[in-house]
Design a protein around this motif. Structure first.
Motif, PDB file in Angstrom:
ATOM      1  N   ALA A  76       1.657   3.362  -6.728  1.00 13.68           N
ATOM      2  CA  ALA A  76       1.562   4.343  -5.679  1.00 13.68           C
ATOM      3  C   ALA A  76       2.740   4.728  -4.935  1.00 13.68           C
ATOM      4  O   ALA A  76       2.028   4.492  -3.660  1.00 13.68           O
ATOM      5  CB  ALA A  76      -0.014   4.922  -5.499  1.00 13.68           C
TER       6      ALA A  76
ATOM      7  N   GLU B 279       7.096   8.773  -9.697  1.00 16.42           N
ATOM      8  CA  GLU B 279       6.609   9.080  -8.995  1.00 16.42           C
ATOM      9  C   GLU B 279       4.732   8.813  -9.689  1.00 16.42           C
ATOM     10  O   GLU B 279       3.722   8.193  -9.650  1.00 16.42           O
ATOM     11  CB  GLU B 279       6.048  10.556  -8.802  1.00 16.42           C
TER      12      GLU B 279
ATOM     13  N   GLY C 179      -5.208   7.104  -6.341  1.00 21.90           N
ATOM     14  CA  GLY C 179      -3.972   6.880  -7.217  1.00 21.90           C
ATOM     15  C   GLY C 179      -4.424   5.087  -7.723  1.00 21.90           C
ATOM     16  O   GLY C 179      -3.410   4.368  -7.560  1.00 21.90           O
TER      17      GLY C 179
ATOM     18  N   ARG D 166      -2.951  -0.731  -5.421  1.00 23.23           N
ATOM     19  CA  ARG D 166      -2.018  -0.255  -4.465  1.00 23.23           C
ATOM     20  C   ARG D 166      -2.796  -0.888  -3.664  1.00 23.23           C
ATOM     21  O   ARG D 166      -4.243  -1.154  -2.921  1.00 23.23           O
ATOM     22  CB  ARG D 166      -3.113   1.413  -4.704  1.00 23.23           C
TER      23      ARG D 166
END
Ligand code: SF4
Ligand code: SF4
Length: 472
Positions: A292, A286, A210, A233
């Motif tokens: 993420a 989202e 992600g 992330r």
């Protein structure tokens, strides 16, 4: 604390040894396509790979971008990392070996070091080796030493300004000029680092975790705010070839960083709070969150914000169709609370424009008195609705966001420009002057450009007479 090493790379072993020697449990998943699940946040990631459930506090992605060189004039060019230097030197050769840098893109440090090493090894074996580059890279001690060793071994250096490569009968004809000398080199073999593209395997890796990627699919390259190994992330790190050159230092940084973030360190950044009563689980937030940090909570039938992952950028706040998200810890903003048509509001991104606005105001003379500033965590926090609400109190609103490629939240700046464009269109449709909303893209180092843009915006709408000092 556990670590998941993901990807196939020579660095995996060194990474395992380093982290295990510091008491970290290590799991490795070399085949990224075998990772069927990845969720959670720093300190608490859950993955499934090869039928095994893995819990990890942080992740080290060691998969490397492909960056395959494209053919030149129909002739194949070999990637610098396709073979080891030993394999390169083992073959007998009629023609010289040519190491070509800065041809497809400005070559990164690791490519230069690799080419220097290989050219030096070949020259030491009395093979003719050419090292062609646009720039001399002696930024650090290591490359400076490598330069002189490779030169002393007998490799020929050409720092080219002009370069033309053609191919006939399987042989490349290279015509290079360094502005003083002309070089003509014939060879059937060119080594080079490749185009600005990471290739399919690496893209797949970014998707599994992600991760947001920049131009060409790179995760860290040319995103100074992520260097040397952070990604979009928290808790997921990517070690590229440059960072691998200083592996020990890099691993130590990752361990420190992951421990701090897993312990819930937030360095004062805001975070998204969701009102479960308003949320309709449309998952817009989202999809839009560049970090993420959002995950559906099916039990609560609402979206859940993963606190350690949330960067407080506010992009989700501006996009939620149900106004179900607020930013806890966001800087308060004092609105004038009464219409003052002659005043202008500048919404400044904290990662860039907000650092420049103070100096910019000093360039604006008397005009500065008619300007109010509102700092926002990212341009992405600015919605058309926010702009509309501000226009209830101001004659003009400008969003000052980051230049392309510099947004710490990847596309927050673009989202602000989009929202401002929508607001301007709506004003036009309503027969109101669509010129009361504008955007400017500036970094922290561009106060003059910001001042000029604000002055132009204000004077174009007759909001104040220009002050001579700034009009120059
Ligand atoms: S965008 Fe808003 S409504 Fe949609 S899932 Fe997120 S919080 Fe819920
Ligand atoms: S504030 Fe930013 S980082 Fe946090 S959930 Fe929203 S979009 Fe993601």
């Amino acid at each position: 604390m556990n670590l998941l090493i993901a990807g196939k790379s020579d660095i995996n072993r060194a990474a395992r040894e380093f982290f295990e020697s510091r008491g970290v449990g290590v799991k490795t998943a070399e085949d990224i396509s075998g990772i069927t699940k990845f969720e959670g946040e720093v300190g608490d990631f859950r993955a499934a790979a090869g039928g095994e459930e893995i819990e990890a506090a942080f992740v080290l992605l060691t998969e490397l971008p492909a960056c395959e060189p494209e053919p030149i004039d129909g002739g194949a060019v070999e990637g610098l990392f396709a073979r080891s230097p030993e394999e390169m030197t083992s073959r007998s050769r009629e023609y010289p070996d040519v190491f070509l840098l800065d041809y497809f893109r400005e070559s990164p440090a690791h490519a230069a070091i690799r080419a220097l090493g290989a050219a030096g090894a070949l020259a030491a074996k009395k093979r003719r080796a050419y090292y062609l580059s646009r720039f001399a890279r002696t930024a650090d001690y290591e490359s400076e030493t490598l330069y002189s060793e490779t030169r002393n071994a007998g490799a020929v250096f050409v720092k080219y300004d002009e370069l033309k490569i053609t191919r006939a009968g399987g042989v490349f004809k290279i015509a290079a000029s360094d502005g003083a000398l002309e070089y003509e080199i014939s060879t059937d073999h060119i080594y080079s680092d490749g185009a600005r593209d990471v290739g399919g395997r690496f893209r797949a890796a970014a998707r599994v975790f992600g991760l947001r990627a920049g131009k060409g699919g790179f995760l860290v390259e040319d995103r100074h705010f992520l260097e040397p190994v952070r990604t979009s992330r928290r808790g997921v790190y990517h070690i590229g070839r440059d960072a691998a050159l200083r592996a020990g230092e890099t691993f130590a940084f990752i361990l420190r960083d992951a421990k701090r973030d897993a312990a819930g360190f937030r360095d004062g950044r805001a975070r998204a709070e969701i009102d479960g009563n308003k949320c309709v689980l449309c998952r817009t937030c989202e999809r839009a969150c560049p970090h993420a940090a959002m995950t559906p909570d099916t039990a609560a039938r609402a979206m859940k914000n993963m606190v350690s992952a949330c960067e407080g950028c506010g992009i989700c706040v501006s996009l939620c169709p149900c106004s179900a998200i607020a930013l806890a810890g966001e800087r308060d903003y004092e609105s004038p609370g009464r219409a003052c048509g002659h005043r202008t509001l500048i919404m400044c991104c904290e990662n860039g424009a907000n650092e420049a606005i103070g100096e910019a105001l000093s360039f604006m003379g008397a005009l500065a008195a008619d300007v109010d500033i509102r700092a926002v965590p990212c341009g992405g926090r600015i919605s058309a609705g926010e702009l509309g609400r501000a226009l209830e109190n101001y004659g003009g609103v400008m969003a000052a966001v980051c230049p392309d490629g510099a947004c710490a939240h990847f596309d927050g700046n673009k989202r602000a420009c989009l929202q401002a464009g929508q607001m301007a269109d709506a004003l036009k449709l309503a027969g109101l002057s669509g010129m009361d909303v504008a955007t400017v893209q500036v970094s922290h180092a561009m106060p003059r450009a910001l001042a000029d843009a604000v002055v132009d915006f204000m004077t174009r709408h007759g909001r104040s007479e220009p002050d001579l000092e700034t009009a120059s």
